[in-house]
Design an enzyme around this catalytic site. Sequence first.
Site, short mmCIF file in Angstrom:
data_model
loop_
_atom_site.label_atom_id
_atom_site.label_comp_id
_atom_site.label_asym_id
_atom_site.label_seq_id
_atom_site.Cartn_x
_atom_site.Cartn_y
_atom_site.Cartn_z
N ARG A 66 18.08 -4.53 52.22
CA ARG A 66 16.83 -3.89 52.65
C ARG A 66 17.03 -3.09 53.92
O ARG A 66 16.97 -3.63 55.03
CB ARG A 66 15.76 -4.96 52.87
CG ARG A 66 14.43 -4.46 53.39
CD ARG A 66 13.71 -3.58 52.42
NE ARG A 66 13.33 -4.33 51.23
CZ ARG A 66 12.93 -3.74 50.11
NH1 ARG A 66 12.88 -2.41 50.03
NH2 ARG A 66 12.61 -4.46 49.06
N ARG A 89 23.03 0.64 43.58
CA ARG A 89 22.89 -0.13 44.84
C ARG A 89 23.14 -1.62 44.64
O ARG A 89 23.19 -2.38 45.61
CB ARG A 89 21.49 0.09 45.43
CG ARG A 89 20.36 -0.42 44.58
CD ARG A 89 19.01 -0.23 45.25
NE ARG A 89 17.94 -0.81 44.45
CZ ARG A 89 16.72 -1.05 44.92
NH1 ARG A 89 16.43 -0.78 46.19
NH2 ARG A 89 15.80 -1.56 44.14
N HIS A 167 18.01 6.76 49.77
CA HIS A 167 16.78 6.10 50.20
C HIS A 167 16.87 5.71 51.67
O HIS A 167 16.78 4.54 52.05
CB HIS A 167 16.56 4.87 49.32
CG HIS A 167 15.19 4.28 49.35
ND1 HIS A 167 14.60 3.83 50.50
CD2 HIS A 167 14.30 4.06 48.35
CE1 HIS A 167 13.42 3.34 50.20
NE2 HIS A 167 13.20 3.48 48.92
N ASP A 212 3.43 6.75 50.01
CA ASP A 212 4.51 6.71 49.01
C ASP A 212 4.41 7.99 48.19
O ASP A 212 3.77 8.02 47.14
CB ASP A 212 4.35 5.46 48.13
CG ASP A 212 5.59 5.17 47.31
OD1 ASP A 212 5.67 4.07 46.73
OD2 ASP A 212 6.48 6.05 47.25
N GLU A 271 13.56 10.39 52.04
CA GLU A 271 14.65 10.27 51.08
C GLU A 271 14.92 11.60 50.38
O GLU A 271 14.09 12.10 49.63
CB GLU A 271 14.24 9.22 50.04
CG GLU A 271 13.72 7.92 50.65
CD GLU A 271 12.92 7.07 49.68
OE1 GLU A 271 12.00 6.35 50.13
OE2 GLU A 271 13.17 7.17 48.46
O1 TA6 Z 1 11.12 5.22 47.68
C1 TA6 Z 1 9.88 4.63 47.73
C2 TA6 Z 1 9.84 3.45 46.76
O2 TA6 Z 1 10.07 3.88 45.48
C3 TA6 Z 1 8.53 2.70 46.92
O3 TA6 Z 1 7.70 2.86 45.82
C4 TA6 Z 1 8.97 1.25 47.16
O4 TA6 Z 1 9.03 0.55 46.00
C5 TA6 Z 1 10.33 1.45 47.79
O5 TA6 Z 1 10.89 2.52 47.10
C6 TA6 Z 1 11.23 0.25 47.86
O6 TA6 Z 1 11.73 -0.09 46.64
P1 TA6 Z 1 12.64 -1.42 46.49
O7 TA6 Z 1 13.01 -1.49 45.07
O8 TA6 Z 1 13.83 -1.21 47.40
O9 TA6 Z 1 11.80 -2.58 46.96
#
Ligand code: TA6
Length: 313
Positions: A66, A89, A167, A212, A271
């Site tokens: 994370r 990932r 991301h 988002d 991103e």
């Molecule tokens: O990039 C934004 C997003 O797609 C959000 O919708 C949120 O889900 C975030 O990514 C984090 O995703 P994750 O799968 O890492 O919890």
Amino acid sequence: MAGEKPSVELCKGINGLDKVVLREVRGSSAEVYLFGGHVTSWKNEHGEELLFVSSKAIFKPPKAIRGGIPICFPQFSSHGNLEQHGFARNKFWSIDTNPPQLPSNSLIKTFVDLILKPTDDDFKIWPHSYEFRLRVALTPGGDLMLTSRIRNTNSDGKPFSFTFAYHTYFLVSDISEVRVEGLETLDYLDNLKERERFTEQGDAITFESEVDKIYLSTPTKIAIIDHEKKRTFVLRKDGLPDAVVWNPWDRKAKAMPDFGDDDYKHMLSVEAAAIEKPIILKPGEEWKGRIELSAVPSSYCSGQLDPQKVLQG
Ligand code: TA6
């Protein structure tokens, strides 16, 4: 330490996971885990961290880490029938000992090449043969560059398509004091409204609730201004037409087990991505997607550094 030789060192990180540490002569550094091909640290010449990694991040494969820069491939988010953000990932990458030439600036000496190829098991999930090469580089000035090259190596003549995102979780002092410039008046898909399409208003983007959004066909430069830290992040991108802006805010923050309740105050994901138009590759074809991140001291209000100048410069 500044003044020492640039170095690239393979060593053990959290939970004994392999990581590569890049160090540059003036003191900047970066760290990338082979698990996920995941950059988890980028520091400036003063040793200050520039990327957000949650204090509750879990470094236990296959769970994605994370924070830092997770790579979303071959699917962004839930735009398809694979797991959220694809599988790159959640995989172990290898050091690429013999990468094909990558035209780059000869001054850049501090980099590592990683590679991801599918295993037999992976074919059951995504029936395609590919080579995903990732170069993580640190410039003498401390900029961080990620260059992805994805080649279709299918022998059955089949093309494949994918969506993609770096991301990136930027570390900010206080989200309510942050502005993003470069996305004004653009169309975006709102993930909080079933991806309905809207047009952004004319001013810089500021934050007071969950966001988002997928901005479509953006300029190649985006500025993230952290007033309190007097710092501007400049994101330059190639081959990645879209840009996602995400902050989960308080309620979603509480719902994420690997994210602190107040962590949303100190991160912003911007991103570089290819989402609206999936990339299609025929066998033998290769796609390249690159980002360059810079962190420049700024004092927007004093006009010392006007992001518009950054974006136009
Ligand atoms: O990039 C934004 C997003 O797609 C959000 O919708 C949120 O889900 C975030 O990514 C984090 O995703 P994750 O799968 O890492 O919890």
